[in-house]
Structures are given as C-alpha cells and as structure tokens.
Scaffold this motif. Structure first.
Motif, PDB file in Angstrom:
ATOM      1  N   ALA A 121       2.266   1.642  -3.496  1.00 12.17           N
ATOM      2  CA  ALA A 121       1.220   2.109  -4.409  1.00 12.17           C
ATOM      3  C   ALA A 121       1.003   3.611  -4.246  1.00 12.17           C
ATOM      4  CB  ALA A 121      -0.081   1.352  -4.153  1.00 12.17           C
ATOM      5  N   PHE A 122       0.980   4.089  -2.999  1.00 15.00           N
ATOM      6  CA  PHE A 122       0.839   5.526  -2.765  1.00 15.00           C
ATOM      7  C   PHE A 122       1.988   6.280  -3.422  1.00 15.00           C
ATOM      8  CE2 PHE A 122       1.930   9.349  -0.434  1.00 15.00           C
ATOM      9  CZ  PHE A 122       0.721  10.022  -0.361  1.00 15.00           C
ATOM     10  N   ARG A 129       3.934   5.371  -5.926  1.00 13.11           N
ATOM     11  CA  ARG A 129       3.822   5.314  -7.401  1.00 13.11           C
ATOM     12  C   ARG A 129       2.732   6.253  -7.903  1.00 13.11           C
ATOM     13  NH1 ARG A 129       4.229  -0.144  -6.694  1.00 13.11           N
ATOM     14  NH2 ARG A 129       1.978  -0.372  -6.889  1.00 13.11           N
ATOM     15  N   ARG A 130       1.594   6.238  -7.218  1.00 13.24           N
ATOM     16  CA  ARG A 130       0.448   7.053  -7.633  1.00 13.24           C
ATOM     17  C   ARG A 130       0.766   8.545  -7.613  1.00 13.24           C
ATOM     18  NH1 ARG A 130      -2.985   4.265  -4.715  1.00 13.24           N
ATOM     19  NH2 ARG A 130      -2.857   5.631  -2.909  1.00 13.24           N
ATOM     20  N   HIS A 131       1.712   8.934  -6.767  1.00 14.41           N
ATOM     21  CA  HIS A 131       2.060  10.347  -6.629  1.00 14.41           C
ATOM     22  C   HIS A 131       3.447  10.656  -7.189  1.00 14.41           C
ATOM     23  CE1 HIS A 131      -1.549  11.232  -4.404  1.00 14.41           C
ATOM     24  NE2 HIS A 131      -1.374  10.096  -3.772  1.00 14.41           N
ATOM     25  N   ASP A 180       0.655  15.870  -1.561  1.00 20.18           N
ATOM     26  CA  ASP A 180      -0.445  14.979  -1.213  1.00 20.18           C
ATOM     27  C   ASP A 180       0.005  14.065  -0.082  1.00 20.18           C
ATOM     28  OD1 ASP A 180      -2.013  16.068  -3.169  1.00 20.18           O
ATOM     29  OD2 ASP A 180      -1.703  14.452  -4.612  1.00 20.18           O
ATOM     30  N   ARG A 239       0.832  -1.211   0.000  1.00 18.77           N
ATOM     31  CA  ARG A 239       0.000   0.000   0.000  1.00 18.77           C
ATOM     32  C   ARG A 239       0.867   1.262   0.000  1.00 18.77           C
ATOM     33  NH1 ARG A 239      -4.800  -0.420   4.139  1.00 18.77           N
ATOM     34  NH2 ARG A 239      -5.452   1.382   2.944  1.00 18.77           N
TER      35      ARG A 239
END
Length: 127
Positions: free
Chosen positions: A40-41, A43-45, A71, A37
């Motif tokens: 993923a955070f 990578r997403r940002h 963020d 998780r």
C-alpha cells in the motif's frame, strides 16, 4: 479408564503439532499483514519503494520504506526474519543498511523535524 504412557505421549505429540501449526499460521498472517501495508505504501507513492530492515533487539525489526519521491515511513515487525519475509513477499527491494543512496533520498518534512526537536520546540523543560 486409565490412559497408557503411549497414549499420553501420542496425545502430547498431537497437541504439540497443533500448537506448531497455530504458531506457523500466526506468523504467516503477520507476514501477510506487513506485506499488504508495504504494498500500500509503495502504491500510494507511485511504486518503486525500497526497504531496509534494521534490528531493534528483542523488540524485533524496523522496516524503513523509502519511495522514489523521497517520502518514507516505517513499520515494526516482531523479528528480523519475519520482516525480511514480508518485504520480499511485497516485492520491494531490500537493502542491508539505511545508508548511502537510500538514506540520501529520504525527504524529511516538518513533522519529523518537530519530533526530532523534542523538548526544544514547545516542550517542557528538561529539569
């Protein structure tokens, strides 16, 4: 057939070892889930996320993630040690406190402001 005390002790040791292995496996799975998780955070940002692990008392620890763009998000882990292991496994730098440069980089959006306002914005009276 009557079981001797030595046989019972050996059986108890085997059961204890099995419970210990099960608990260790459970902890490894929790670390893995949290690490995925966190990754993923990041990578997403756009990568470059940083973390701070904060004690929550008996509840565990809070992992606060802050991306390079400001963020942020958080996760709760069952223990401080497990939280630190997950952050390290994800390859994210860990800060001791959520102060200074890391806190200044956090960008608070409308959702957070509404949540912080609580009863002041559209909630029930506090009486």
């Amino acid at each position: 057939m009557v079981e001797s005390s030595e046989e019972r002790a050996e059986s108890g040791t085997q059961a204890g070892n099995k419970r210990a292995r099960w608990a260790e496996g459970r902890e490894l799975r929790r670390v893995g889930r949290l690490a995925r998780r966190i990754e993923a955070f990041s990578r997403r940002h756009g990568g470059g996320a940083e973390a701070s692990v904060l004690y929550l008392g008996e509840r565990g620890a809070r992992i606060v993630l802050v991306a390079a763009n400001g963020d942020w998000g958080d996760l709760v882990a069952p223990s401080h040690a497990l939280a630190v292991r997950a952050v390290e496994r994800a390859g994210v730098p860990v800060h001791e406190d959520l102060t200074g440069e890391l806190a200044a980089r956090m960008r608070t959006g409308g959702y957070e402001w509404k949540r912080m306002a609580g009863i002041q914005i559209g909630g029930h009276a506090n009486t």
